[in-house]
Design an enzyme around this catalytic site. Sequence first.
Site, PDB file in Angstrom:
ATOM      1  N   SER A 202       0.803  -1.224   0.000  1.00 25.36           N
ATOM      2  CA  SER A 202       0.000   0.000   0.000  1.00 25.36           C
ATOM      3  C   SER A 202       0.837   1.276   0.000  1.00 25.36           C
ATOM      4  O   SER A 202       0.408   2.298  -0.544  1.00 25.36           O
ATOM      5  CB  SER A 202      -0.970   0.009   1.177  1.00 25.36           C
ATOM      6  OG  SER A 202      -0.295  -0.200   2.397  1.00 25.36           O
ATOM      7  N   HIS A 255       1.283   4.911   4.243  1.00 26.44           N
ATOM      8  CA  HIS A 255       0.425   5.537   3.238  1.00 26.44           C
ATOM      9  C   HIS A 255       0.807   7.000   3.015  1.00 26.44           C
ATOM     10  O   HIS A 255       0.931   7.455   1.874  1.00 26.44           O
ATOM     11  CB  HIS A 255      -1.036   5.452   3.674  1.00 26.44           C
ATOM     12  CG  HIS A 255      -1.568   4.061   3.734  1.00 26.44           C
ATOM     13  ND1 HIS A 255      -2.824   3.763   4.203  1.00 26.44           N
ATOM     14  CD2 HIS A 255      -1.010   2.870   3.391  1.00 26.44           C
ATOM     15  CE1 HIS A 255      -3.024   2.463   4.138  1.00 26.44           C
ATOM     16  NE2 HIS A 255      -1.936   1.901   3.656  1.00 26.44           N
TER      17      HIS A 255
END
EC number: 3.4.21.105
Length: 278
Positions: A202, A255
């Site tokens: 991610s 992230h």
Amino acid sequence: MVRVIAVSNPRLAQAFVDYMTTQGIELRVHNTGEAAEIWLADDSHLEQVQHELQQFLIDPLNSRYRAASWQAGNTDADLHYQGFSYLQTLRSKAGPLTLGVMALCIVVYILMQILGDDTLMYWLSWPQDSSQYLQLWRWVSHAFLHFSLLHITFNLLWWWYLGGPLEKRLGSGKLFVLAVVSAFFSGWAQSLFSGALFGGLSGVVYALMGYCWLSGERAPERGLMLPRGLMVFSVLWLVAGYFDILGMSIANAAHVAGLVLGLLMAFWDTRHRAHNEQ
């Protein structure tokens, strides 16, 4: 002129061109011998074309595309549709690095189900102490670890959706650099908060989001884009992770670090174009 995509089936390319003609957008097909390239004359329509292309690749057999070919006079445009498959869709939009990373993540996930998470974490996790610093693969291999089917599905879909076009347009080298650098920095950021107990692609995915979105905003002729609506959704998802309203463990620092890095790399890669327009 902007190259939109290259596909192996020229009939398929012509069907999409015919459909976009009915939408008032001019596209051209150039056959190279190995593939049929679709080119856009007016890059101001790039975002709409990219959106329509995604819908077309999902369901190329839809009656509206055949109807468009008949309307345009290309009544043979659907003769070879039966040769098209979802596997061809997957391959047509992705290069070898994109597909290779997907395959590697899937293999690692299967091994985690067979051998257990701890076994794969032992070999692939972020370095836990200085004794592992020279095990250089650890600085990026944490990106191949996924802990649920939802986790790996979500990440690989985004990786394919964003990484594939980037590799097709800018080359495997650019995608490799972006993936390695973002895996390292997103992993480093996450390790400051959770130690070595994390994994997933991610951080790299968020770097791709930032890179593709800003590249599309600053240099649309590069052929990269992420619709603003999806970018807003991604940022809202990131923010939601900090409030623990999703009921799952999320690598928030990875992230944020990935997104910031992707934006910075896109800004750097498009700096000359922005300067030339001033």
